[in-house]
Enzyme design. Structure first.
Site, PDB file in Angstrom:
ATOM      1  CG  ASP A  94       7.884   5.742   2.477  1.00 14.79           C
ATOM      2  OD1 ASP A  94       6.892   6.274   1.944  1.00 14.79           O
ATOM      3  OD2 ASP A  94       7.800   4.931   3.410  1.00 14.79           O
ATOM      4  CG  ASP A 276       3.239   7.285   0.975  1.00 12.28           C
ATOM      5  OD1 ASP A 276       4.460   7.354   0.770  1.00 12.28           O
ATOM      6  OD2 ASP A 276       2.701   6.315   1.543  1.00 12.28           O
TER       7      ASP A 276
END
Ligand SMILES: *[C@@H]1O[C@H](CO)[C@@H](O)[C@H](O)[C@H]1NC(C)=O
Ligand SMILES: *[C@@H]1O[C@H](CO)[C@@H](O)[C@H](O)[C@H]1NC(C)=O
Ligand SMILES: *[C@@H]1O[C@H](CO)[C@@H](O)[C@H](O)[C@H]1NC(C)=O
Length: 387
Positions: A94, A276
């Protein structure tokens, strides 16, 4: 709650430089969160203080849906090993958060996940500070901090700060699709007190050629998959040269966004976008999402469902353009089309609207762009992605 920092004591660097390590990513083939629930989750991740209008009730109503679709890409997870001997977990790599967390043996709600057995790791070191992540809608994760070694393929390093989850609220526990998170944003965002990103630690311990990570995300309609390259990039999955954009605020992988365009219509901006890998969608302020959807015939907005488009847009040859640091990056409209809504002619749009003051470019964007996150220079390189 931000916790105090702790110094990592890292063993002296070993002067062995390994080849770059390729970690395959999987797209789990199982039920997952629907688009509206994903919006709630993403906004909560970025601003714990915002409660999305289509809030908790909708999350419960539409929380988990079966997504029978071969053109939908939801989540990309990879295997990490923690402890000695390594215990395996499926984690989301992430770039939108900065901690590594895993379910612990004291988490009674974490059943169904792999649980970290600290007693079974000879390298486990308890730090024992409390850490927590809590959101305005009442959901939370909390626990204690610890350090242990991490093994990813041939890479092995020591002294990684880890958040052990003792407790998760129902919403997190209900997400059966991931054991934990492997955060790759900058340490200034860390809630567990990590002082360096995992990539910098790996580099300092002589495990990587360069302090970079290359990310390729495949489209399931083209066979799916994806991969992370620790320490480099994989030429098999991009074409041309990388265009680099400097990070403008070293928390998230945030870069300047100068305009967005759809068709011939350009909207000049003085804005920021966050890259992201842990967010599925593109999330943008209303002005941007309105501008881009305006070029798609039949696109509609409702406060309950957000943006939806005719499902036929899956065959569109149009693209949206995002201008980052002076370079244009296109995303095909076909990649924006997601699952059908109650009105089967209308599909959810993968470009969603939120009141966050920046745009989040998630997997919907990254499928088109091979991305290299360069921790040494705090810049991101993009090159056209290739299967
Ligand atoms: C840490 O968390 C535990 C369990 O929730 C709690 O009992 C304890 O008071 C917390 N300690 C601090 C310093 O906040
Ligand atoms: C997209 O095009 C293909 C081939 O022409 C067609 O079979 C399919 O039904 C179209 N999909 C939609 C959702 O319109
Ligand atoms: C990053 O920095 C290194 C040295 O510090 C340099 O060799 C390299 O070219 C830089 N990369 C980019 C993309 O600026």
């Amino acid at each position: 709650m931000k916790l105090s920092y702790h110094l990592l004591s890292i063993a002296a660097c070993v002067h062995v430089v390994l080849a770059n390590l390729v970690v395959p990513l999987e797209q789990p083939d199982r039920p997952s969160l629907g688009t509206p629930a994903r919006v709630v989750r993403t906004v909560a991740k970025y601003n714990p203080n915002i409660i999305v209008k289509a809030d908790v009730k909708q999350m419960q109503d539409t929380g988990i849906v079966e997504l029978h679709s071969d053109y939908l890409d939801i989540e990309y997870t990879g295997t990490i090993g923690v402890g000695t001997p390594p215990q395996k977990f499926q984690a989301v790599f992430d770039t939108g958060s900065s901690d590594i967390w895993l379910p612990s043996t004291s988490c009674t709600r974490c059943v169904g996940h792999h649980i970290f057995q600290e007693d079974a790791s000879s390298s486990f070191e308890s730090i024992g500070k409390n850490w927590s992540l809590s959101y305005a809608d009442g959901s939370y994760i909390s626990g204690r901090t610890a350090k242990d070694s991490v093994t990813i393929g041939d890479i092995h390093y020591e002294g990684q700060m880890i958040g052990l989850a003792n407790d998760e609220s129902g919403q997190f526990a209900a997400d059966k699709f991931l054991d934990g998170i492997f955060g790759l944003a900058f340490p200034s965002l860390s809630l567990t007190g990590a002082k360096q990103s995992p990539i910098e630690i790996m580099y300092d311990q002589g495990q990587l050629d360069e302090p970079v990570v290359g990310v390729w995300l495949g489209r399931s309609k083209e066979g799916g998959g994806g991969e992370m390259v620790f320490g480099g990039t994989n030429k098999e999955h991009y074409t041309g040269e990388f265009k680099y954009v400097k990070v403008n605020n070293e928390k998230y992988w945030q870069v300047p966004m100068d305009s967005v365009s759809s068709g011939s219509k350009k909207l000049p901006l003085s804005a920021s976008a966050i890259i992201d890998t842990g967010t599925t969608l593109i999330v943008a302020p209303a002005t941007i999402s309105k501008h881009l959807h305006a070029s798609i015939e039949g696109a509609v907005f409702s406060s309950i469902y957000g943006w939806r488009l005719p499902c036929t847009a899956i065959n569109s040859t149009e693209a949206f353009e995002f201008e980052l640091g002076g370079n244009q990056f296109a995303v095909p409209v076909a990649d924006i089309v997601r699952e059908a809504s109650a009105d089967a002619r209308l599909c959810f749009s993968g470009l969603v609207e939120s009141s966050l003051p920046f745009t989040i470019l998630g997997d919907v964007f990254l499928k088109s762009w091979y991305t290299v996150f360069d921790f040494g220079n705090a810049s991101i390189g993009f090159a056209p992605s290739k299967r």
